[in-house]
Design a protein around this motif. Structure first.
Motif, PDB file in Angstrom:
ATOM      1  N   SER A  47      -3.707 -59.519 -19.343  1.00  0.00           N
ATOM      2  CA  SER A  47      -3.919 -58.446 -18.370  1.00  0.00           C
ATOM      3  C   SER A  47      -3.202 -57.176 -18.798  1.00  0.00           C
ATOM      4  O   SER A  47      -2.257 -57.209 -19.575  1.00  0.00           O
ATOM      5  CB  SER A  47      -3.475 -58.890 -16.973  1.00  0.00           C
ATOM      6  OG  SER A  47      -2.086 -59.005 -16.897  1.00  0.00           O
ATOM      7  N   TRP A  48      -3.709 -56.078 -18.283  1.00  0.00           N
ATOM      8  CA  TRP A  48      -3.169 -54.753 -18.574  1.00  0.00           C
ATOM      9  C   TRP A  48      -3.002 -53.987 -17.280  1.00  0.00           C
ATOM     10  O   TRP A  48      -3.831 -54.082 -16.378  1.00  0.00           O
ATOM     11  CB  TRP A  48      -4.142 -53.934 -19.430  1.00  0.00           C
ATOM     12  CG  TRP A  48      -4.387 -54.459 -20.788  1.00  0.00           C
ATOM     13  CD1 TRP A  48      -3.710 -54.133 -21.927  1.00  0.00           C
ATOM     14  CD2 TRP A  48      -5.386 -55.392 -21.165  1.00  0.00           C
ATOM     15  NE1 TRP A  48      -4.242 -54.819 -22.984  1.00  0.00           N
ATOM     16  CE2 TRP A  48      -5.271 -55.601 -22.540  1.00  0.00           C
ATOM     17  CE3 TRP A  48      -6.370 -56.090 -20.469  1.00  0.00           C
ATOM     18  CZ2 TRP A  48      -6.082 -56.455 -23.246  1.00  0.00           C
ATOM     19  CZ3 TRP A  48      -7.189 -56.956 -21.158  1.00  0.00           C
ATOM     20  CH2 TRP A  48      -7.045 -57.125 -22.526  1.00  0.00           C
ATOM     21  N   LYS A  49      -1.966 -53.184 -17.229  1.00  0.00           N
ATOM     22  CA  LYS A  49      -1.810 -52.180 -16.178  1.00  0.00           C
ATOM     23  C   LYS A  49      -2.244 -50.876 -16.837  1.00  0.00           C
ATOM     24  O   LYS A  49      -1.688 -50.476 -17.857  1.00  0.00           O
ATOM     25  CB  LYS A  49      -0.380 -52.121 -15.696  1.00  0.00           C
ATOM     26  CG  LYS A  49       0.054 -53.420 -15.033  1.00  0.00           C
ATOM     27  CD  LYS A  49       1.019 -53.165 -13.920  1.00  0.00           C
ATOM     28  CE  LYS A  49       1.408 -54.441 -13.226  1.00  0.00           C
ATOM     29  NZ  LYS A  49       0.437 -54.941 -12.312  1.00  0.00           N
ATOM     30  N   ILE A  50      -3.265 -50.239 -16.264  1.00  0.00           N
ATOM     31  CA  ILE A  50      -3.871 -49.080 -16.901  1.00  0.00           C
ATOM     32  C   ILE A  50      -3.789 -47.875 -15.980  1.00  0.00           C
ATOM     33  O   ILE A  50      -4.223 -47.937 -14.822  1.00  0.00           O
ATOM     34  CB  ILE A  50      -5.359 -49.373 -17.234  1.00  0.00           C
ATOM     35  CG1 ILE A  50      -5.463 -50.607 -18.143  1.00  0.00           C
ATOM     36  CG2 ILE A  50      -6.021 -48.159 -17.862  1.00  0.00           C
ATOM     37  CD1 ILE A  50      -6.885 -51.092 -18.357  1.00  0.00           C
ATOM     38  N   PRO A  51      -3.236 -46.749 -16.470  1.00  0.00           N
ATOM     39  CA  PRO A  51      -3.253 -45.528 -15.657  1.00  0.00           C
ATOM     40  C   PRO A  51      -4.683 -45.023 -15.504  1.00  0.00           C
ATOM     41  O   PRO A  51      -5.470 -45.072 -16.449  1.00  0.00           O
ATOM     42  CB  PRO A  51      -2.394 -44.541 -16.449  1.00  0.00           C
ATOM     43  CG  PRO A  51      -2.295 -45.100 -17.825  1.00  0.00           C
ATOM     44  CD  PRO A  51      -2.612 -46.561 -17.766  1.00  0.00           C
ATOM     45  N   ALA A  52      -5.003 -44.576 -14.303  1.00  0.00           N
ATOM     46  CA  ALA A  52      -6.372 -44.135 -14.012  1.00  0.00           C
ATOM     47  C   ALA A  52      -6.329 -42.996 -13.008  1.00  0.00           C
ATOM     48  O   ALA A  52      -5.269 -42.619 -12.510  1.00  0.00           O
ATOM     49  CB  ALA A  52      -7.184 -45.304 -13.459  1.00  0.00           C
TER      50      ALA A  52
END
Length: 158
Positions: free
Chosen positions: A94-99
């Motif tokens: 999993s990734w935490k992605i800025p959006a």
């Protein structure tokens, strides 16, 4: 006699198919290009969910970076604001992605090659995103045929 054999043969298939929803069975990814004025767009997209939500990876002639987009057609975000989404593939990586959340979408520009690789080889993508300052929501997208659509967009945009 034939009906007994037929029912014994079909029973396992009926049992298995009862666990697969029609949405899962038909869910596939596609790739398309289109023009909007002088702009050329490339889009790899999931089949829409029952609620109309879609997961996409896109680029354009003015911005060749691969952007992940979650379209939420029934949401109306009043202002553009930074958020963080969590993308998980097959409950493994999993990734935490800025959006950015705006209008009817959440977009994350310039996603990594690792994300594209996992979207291409995985079975399901689980995206958790904020719908308010206190609430989050999760959508699951099937990745059937995503490798074909994503390799097309990588070759056009990369």
């Amino acid at each position: 006699m034939h009906s007994k054999v037929l029912s014994i043969t079909l029973f396992p298939l009926l049992l298995i198919s009862s666990f697969i929803t029609p949405e899962q069975a038909l869910a596939t990814w596609g790739f398309e290009t289109f023009k909007s004025g002088s702009l050329h767009h490339q889009v790899a997209t999931s089949s829409p969910q029952k609620n109309g939500r879609e997961l996409e990876v896109f680029c354009s002639s003015t911005d060749p970076r691969l952007t992940l987009a979650l379209y939420l057609p029934k949401q109306r975000f009043r202002r553009r604001e930074p958020v963080e989404i969590t993308l998980q593939i097959d409950r493994k990586r999993s990734w935490k992605i800025p959006a950015t959340r705006h209008a009817m979408a959440i977009t994350a520009p310039d996603i990594s090659d690792a994300v594209i690789e996992d979207l291409s080889s995985g079975n399901r993508a689980r995206i958790t995103f904020p719908i308010s300052s206190q609430r989050k929501q999760t959508e699951i997208f099937h990745l059937r045929r995503s490798s074909v659509a994503l390799s097309s967009i990588v070759s056009k945009c990369g």
